[in-house]
Design a protein around this motif. Structure first.
Motif, PDB file in Angstrom:
ATOM      1  N   ALA A  18       2.867  12.184  -8.517  1.00 21.79           N
ATOM      2  CA  ALA A  18       2.962  11.317  -7.336  1.00 21.79           C
ATOM      3  C   ALA A  18       4.403  11.191  -6.840  1.00 21.79           C
ATOM      4  O   ALA A  18       4.664  11.044  -5.649  1.00 21.79           O
ATOM      5  CB  ALA A  18       2.401   9.930  -7.660  1.00 21.79           C
ATOM      6  N   LEU A  19       5.335  11.274  -7.780  1.00 23.56           N
ATOM      7  CA  LEU A  19       6.763  11.097  -7.472  1.00 23.56           C
ATOM      8  C   LEU A  19       7.322  12.233  -6.611  1.00 23.56           C
ATOM      9  O   LEU A  19       8.311  12.063  -5.908  1.00 23.56           O
ATOM     10  CB  LEU A  19       7.507  11.009  -8.812  1.00 23.56           C
ATOM     11  N   MET A  20       6.644  13.401  -6.659  1.00 19.37           N
ATOM     12  CA  MET A  20       7.162  14.568  -5.942  1.00 19.37           C
ATOM     13  C   MET A  20       6.986  14.404  -4.429  1.00 19.37           C
ATOM     14  O   MET A  20       5.887  14.147  -3.950  1.00 19.37           O
ATOM     15  CB  MET A  20       6.425  15.841  -6.380  1.00 19.37           C
ATOM     16  N   ASN A  21       8.057  14.610  -3.712  1.00 17.36           N
ATOM     17  CA  ASN A  21       8.013  14.539  -2.252  1.00 17.36           C
ATOM     18  C   ASN A  21       7.622  15.909  -1.705  1.00 17.36           C
ATOM     19  O   ASN A  21       8.435  16.613  -1.106  1.00 17.36           O
ATOM     20  CB  ASN A  21       9.387  14.102  -1.740  1.00 17.36           C
ATOM     21  N   ASP A  22       6.378  16.269  -1.951  1.00 24.47           N
ATOM     22  CA  ASP A  22       5.917  17.614  -1.626  1.00 24.47           C
ATOM     23  C   ASP A  22       4.399  17.610  -1.526  1.00 24.47           C
ATOM     24  O   ASP A  22       3.739  16.838  -2.202  1.00 24.47           O
ATOM     25  CB  ASP A  22       6.351  18.569  -2.756  1.00 24.47           C
ATOM     26  N   GLU A  23       3.849  18.501  -0.707  1.00 26.31           N
ATOM     27  CA  GLU A  23       2.392  18.563  -0.568  1.00 26.31           C
ATOM     28  C   GLU A  23       1.747  19.148  -1.822  1.00 26.31           C
ATOM     29  O   GLU A  23       0.600  18.868  -2.135  1.00 26.31           O
ATOM     30  CB  GLU A  23       1.991  19.455   0.627  1.00 26.31           C
ATOM     31  N   LEU A  48      -0.684  13.921  -3.789  1.00 28.99           N
ATOM     32  CA  LEU A  48      -2.114  13.752  -4.114  1.00 28.99           C
ATOM     33  C   LEU A  48      -2.617  12.468  -3.476  1.00 28.99           C
ATOM     34  O   LEU A  48      -1.826  11.580  -3.161  1.00 28.99           O
ATOM     35  CB  LEU A  48      -2.347  13.777  -5.631  1.00 28.99           C
ATOM     36  N   PRO A  49      -3.931  12.369  -3.248  1.00 28.44           N
ATOM     37  CA  PRO A  49      -4.465  11.104  -2.727  1.00 28.44           C
ATOM     38  C   PRO A  49      -4.211  10.012  -3.765  1.00 28.44           C
ATOM     39  O   PRO A  49      -4.342  10.262  -4.971  1.00 28.44           O
ATOM     40  CB  PRO A  49      -5.972  11.371  -2.606  1.00 28.44           C
ATOM     41  N   ILE A  50      -3.829   8.827  -3.315  1.00 29.11           N
ATOM     42  CA  ILE A  50      -3.371   7.802  -4.262  1.00 29.11           C
ATOM     43  C   ILE A  50      -4.450   7.439  -5.278  1.00 29.11           C
ATOM     44  O   ILE A  50      -4.154   7.066  -6.417  1.00 29.11           O
ATOM     45  CB  ILE A  50      -2.837   6.558  -3.496  1.00 29.11           C
ATOM     46  N   GLU A  51      -5.746   7.600  -4.914  1.00 30.18           N
ATOM     47  CA  GLU A  51      -6.792   7.247  -5.882  1.00 30.18           C
ATOM     48  C   GLU A  51      -6.875   8.255  -7.024  1.00 30.18           C
ATOM     49  O   GLU A  51      -7.568   8.013  -8.009  1.00 30.18           O
ATOM     50  CB  GLU A  51      -8.156   7.063  -5.191  1.00 30.18           C
ATOM     51  N   GLU A  52      -6.160   9.363  -6.924  1.00 33.78           N
ATOM     52  CA  GLU A  52      -6.140  10.310  -8.042  1.00 33.78           C
ATOM     53  C   GLU A  52      -5.023   9.993  -9.042  1.00 33.78           C
ATOM     54  O   GLU A  52      -4.887  10.672 -10.052  1.00 33.78           O
ATOM     55  CB  GLU A  52      -6.005  11.750  -7.518  1.00 33.78           C
ATOM     56  N   VAL A  53      -4.213   8.987  -8.725  1.00 31.37           N
ATOM     57  CA  VAL A  53      -3.202   8.554  -9.688  1.00 31.37           C
ATOM     58  C   VAL A  53      -3.905   7.718 -10.755  1.00 31.37           C
ATOM     59  O   VAL A  53      -4.707   6.838 -10.438  1.00 31.37           O
ATOM     60  CB  VAL A  53      -2.098   7.721  -8.998  1.00 31.37           C
ATOM     61  N   ILE A  54      -3.633   8.017 -12.030  1.00 33.05           N
ATOM     62  CA  ILE A  54      -4.247   7.260 -13.127  1.00 33.05           C
ATOM     63  C   ILE A  54      -3.384   6.022 -13.359  1.00 33.05           C
ATOM     64  O   ILE A  54      -2.204   6.147 -13.684  1.00 33.05           O
ATOM     65  CB  ILE A  54      -4.320   8.108 -14.420  1.00 33.05           C
ATOM     66  N   GLY A  55      -3.972   4.842 -13.186  1.00 34.19           N
ATOM     67  CA  GLY A  55      -3.203   3.599 -13.217  1.00 34.19           C
ATOM     68  C   GLY A  55      -2.907   3.165 -11.799  1.00 34.19           C
ATOM     69  O   GLY A  55      -3.255   3.849 -10.835  1.00 34.19           O
ATOM     70  N   GLU A  56      -2.256   2.014 -11.682  1.00 32.78           N
ATOM     71  CA  GLU A  56      -2.001   1.446 -10.371  1.00 32.78           C
ATOM     72  C   GLU A  56      -0.513   1.566 -10.069  1.00 32.78           C
ATOM     73  O   GLU A  56       0.323   1.122 -10.866  1.00 32.78           O
ATOM     74  CB  GLU A  56      -2.402  -0.034 -10.402  1.00 32.78           C
ATOM     75  N   ILE A  57      -0.174   2.173  -8.936  1.00 31.60           N
ATOM     76  CA  ILE A  57       1.246   2.301  -8.604  1.00 31.60           C
ATOM     77  C   ILE A  57       1.797   0.947  -8.182  1.00 31.60           C
ATOM     78  O   ILE A  57       1.231   0.264  -7.331  1.00 31.60           O
ATOM     79  CB  ILE A  57       1.464   3.365  -7.500  1.00 31.60           C
ATOM     80  N   ILE A  58       2.899   0.555  -8.798  1.00 29.84           N
ATOM     81  CA  ILE A  58       3.527  -0.751  -8.549  1.00 29.84           C
ATOM     82  C   ILE A  58       4.737  -0.572  -7.641  1.00 29.84           C
ATOM     83  O   ILE A  58       5.092  -1.443  -6.860  1.00 29.84           O
ATOM     84  CB  ILE A  58       3.981  -1.370  -9.897  1.00 29.84           C
ATOM     85  N   ASP A  59       5.382   0.572  -7.782  1.00 23.37           N
ATOM     86  CA  ASP A  59       6.573   0.826  -6.987  1.00 23.37           C
ATOM     87  C   ASP A  59       6.804   2.325  -6.953  1.00 23.37           C
ATOM     88  O   ASP A  59       6.535   3.020  -7.933  1.00 23.37           O
ATOM     89  CB  ASP A  59       7.780   0.128  -7.624  1.00 23.37           C
ATOM     90  N   ASN A  81       0.839  -1.193   0.000  1.00 25.40           N
ATOM     91  CA  ASN A  81       0.000   0.000   0.000  1.00 25.40           C
ATOM     92  C   ASN A  81       0.882   1.254   0.000  1.00 25.40           C
ATOM     93  O   ASN A  81       1.604   1.501   0.954  1.00 25.40           O
ATOM     94  CB  ASN A  81      -0.904  -0.033   1.235  1.00 25.40           C
ATOM     95  N   PHE A  82       0.810   1.985  -1.107  1.00 24.85           N
ATOM     96  CA  PHE A  82       1.671   3.158  -1.231  1.00 24.85           C
ATOM     97  C   PHE A  82       0.990   4.434  -0.763  1.00 24.85           C
ATOM     98  O   PHE A  82       1.549   5.501  -0.887  1.00 24.85           O
ATOM     99  CB  PHE A  82       2.126   3.308  -2.685  1.00 24.85           C
ATOM    100  N   SER A  83      -0.253   4.298  -0.248  1.00 21.09           N
ATOM    101  CA  SER A  83      -1.013   5.520   0.011  1.00 21.09           C
ATOM    102  C   SER A  83      -0.347   6.400   1.065  1.00 21.09           C
ATOM    103  O   SER A  83      -0.527   7.610   1.070  1.00 21.09           O
ATOM    104  CB  SER A  83      -2.445   5.184   0.418  1.00 21.09           C
ATOM    105  N   GLU A  84       0.445   5.787   1.957  1.00 19.90           N
ATOM    106  CA  GLU A  84       1.103   6.634   2.962  1.00 19.90           C
ATOM    107  C   GLU A  84       2.361   7.282   2.416  1.00 19.90           C
ATOM    108  O   GLU A  84       2.833   8.273   2.939  1.00 19.90           O
ATOM    109  CB  GLU A  84       1.448   5.804   4.200  1.00 19.90           C
ATOM    110  N   GLU A  85       2.897   6.668   1.343  1.00 18.54           N
ATOM    111  CA  GLU A  85       4.130   7.217   0.782  1.00 18.54           C
ATOM    112  C   GLU A  85       3.865   8.454  -0.077  1.00 18.54           C
ATOM    113  O   GLU A  85       4.572   9.441  -0.007  1.00 18.54           O
ATOM    114  CB  GLU A  85       4.829   6.157  -0.086  1.00 18.54           C
ATOM    115  N   VAL A  86       2.810   8.349  -0.904  1.00 15.78           N
ATOM    116  CA  VAL A  86       2.553   9.437  -1.842  1.00 15.78           C
ATOM    117  C   VAL A  86       2.043  10.662  -1.088  1.00 15.78           C
ATOM    118  O   VAL A  86       1.126  10.562  -0.282  1.00 15.78           O
ATOM    119  CB  VAL A  86       1.538   8.981  -2.908  1.00 15.78           C
TER     120      VAL A  86
END
Lengths: 189, 189
Positions: free
Chosen positions: A120-125, A69-80, A61-66
């Motif tokens: 999603a890759l950005m380490n920023d709010e 944006l909320p992970i459900e706003e990512v288009i596609g499924e994050i694998i890593d 579950n990457f939702s705490e990492e990203v």
């Protein structure tokens, strides 16, 4: 090239390890054997089917990492994902992603997968796209699975811009590439 | 600047003719009067409200003109189109177009509006995007109406590529621009 069963299974195992998203059909073609043979090979080697392999990878579950944006706003499924370094996502091309006339995936969906992965890759709010330079290398068709790989290739500390390169693949063949210039609220440390 | 009623109504009429998508709020601000005054002005001048004006413009049915895709696959509403020349579309930013966190429109929707307008502009049964170079000039917010203007700026007969420039505006302020290189099945005559 036909291989002996032992050799085939050895290479099969390595192949799946390298590319967990390869289908039985693709493996059958690669080894010039029937799909049934591949299934038996997988059974003997205790390698789960593709659907299960994807689920295993995606179960993390990457939702705490990203953060951006909320992970459900990512288009596609994050694998890593490793923030500010690299990320991978998977998008399966469904009927609502394609032109009805020819079943070719519409460009803005490939763009959306790549762009939202860059965000999603950005380490920023707060992260927004400032510019993008993209190329649609080959057509993607209904049912194909697009693996997008994003990596940070440069950071402009003065302007607060981060450069992210994304390459998207179907069966390890490149279908899309883009360079995204990302605005972020904080300068990267 | 406060104007006399007669002068205001004259300029109001011209303003709406030039930009039929301007709201009563924007007009009120422009003329430093109340929204109620603008409404009365429009009544006296028999100028319908914005919603009606958009409907009037959109009532013209472009579905027979557009060749490269069914018109319902265009993102946004086509307001005007001359194949292989120029086209205009309108996209209203709704809740499902924005990041939930900050109500900023997601880049891929602005891209989709511009890109699908570039596709629609092609006088060809098959048109696909080969490359794009895009810039998000300023953030677009929930509720804003984005007017995209596309025009063909060049044709490469040998490669069969058509260059389309798209600029998108909110209240005549530029928010997005892109250059799209379009592949088409037939060389343009």
């Amino acid at each position: 090239m036909k291989l002996h069963k032992k050799d085939r299974q050895k290479i099969l195992k390595e192949t799946i390890k390298e590319n967990p998203f390869i289908t039985d059909e693709e493996l059958a073609e690669k080894f010039s054997v029937s799909i049934q043979t591949i299934r038996l090979d997988r059974l003997e080697l205790s390698i789960p089917e593709l659907r299960e392999r994807i689920k295993n990878v995606a179960q993390k579950n990457f939702s705490e990492e990203v953060r951006s944006l909320p992970i459900e706003e990512v288009i596609g499924e994050i694998i890593d994902i490793s923030l500010d370094e690299q990320a991978i996502s998977l998008l399966e091309i469904k009927p609502d992603h394609v032109f009805k006339r020819n079943n070719i995936a519409r460009g803005h969906h490939l763009f959306a997968q790549a762009n939202s992965l860059a965000v999603a890759l950005m380490n920023d709010e707060l992260a927004l796209t400032a510019k993008a330079n993209i190329k649609f290398v080959r057509q993607v068709l209904l049912g194909e699975r697009v693996i997008a790989k994003a990596k940070v290739t440069g950071i402009d500390h003065d302007k607060g811009r981060t450069i992210v390169e994304v390459q998207s693949f179907v069966n390890q063949e490149i279908v899309f590439k883009g360079e995204f210039s990302m605005y972020r609220s904080r300068k990267n440390g």
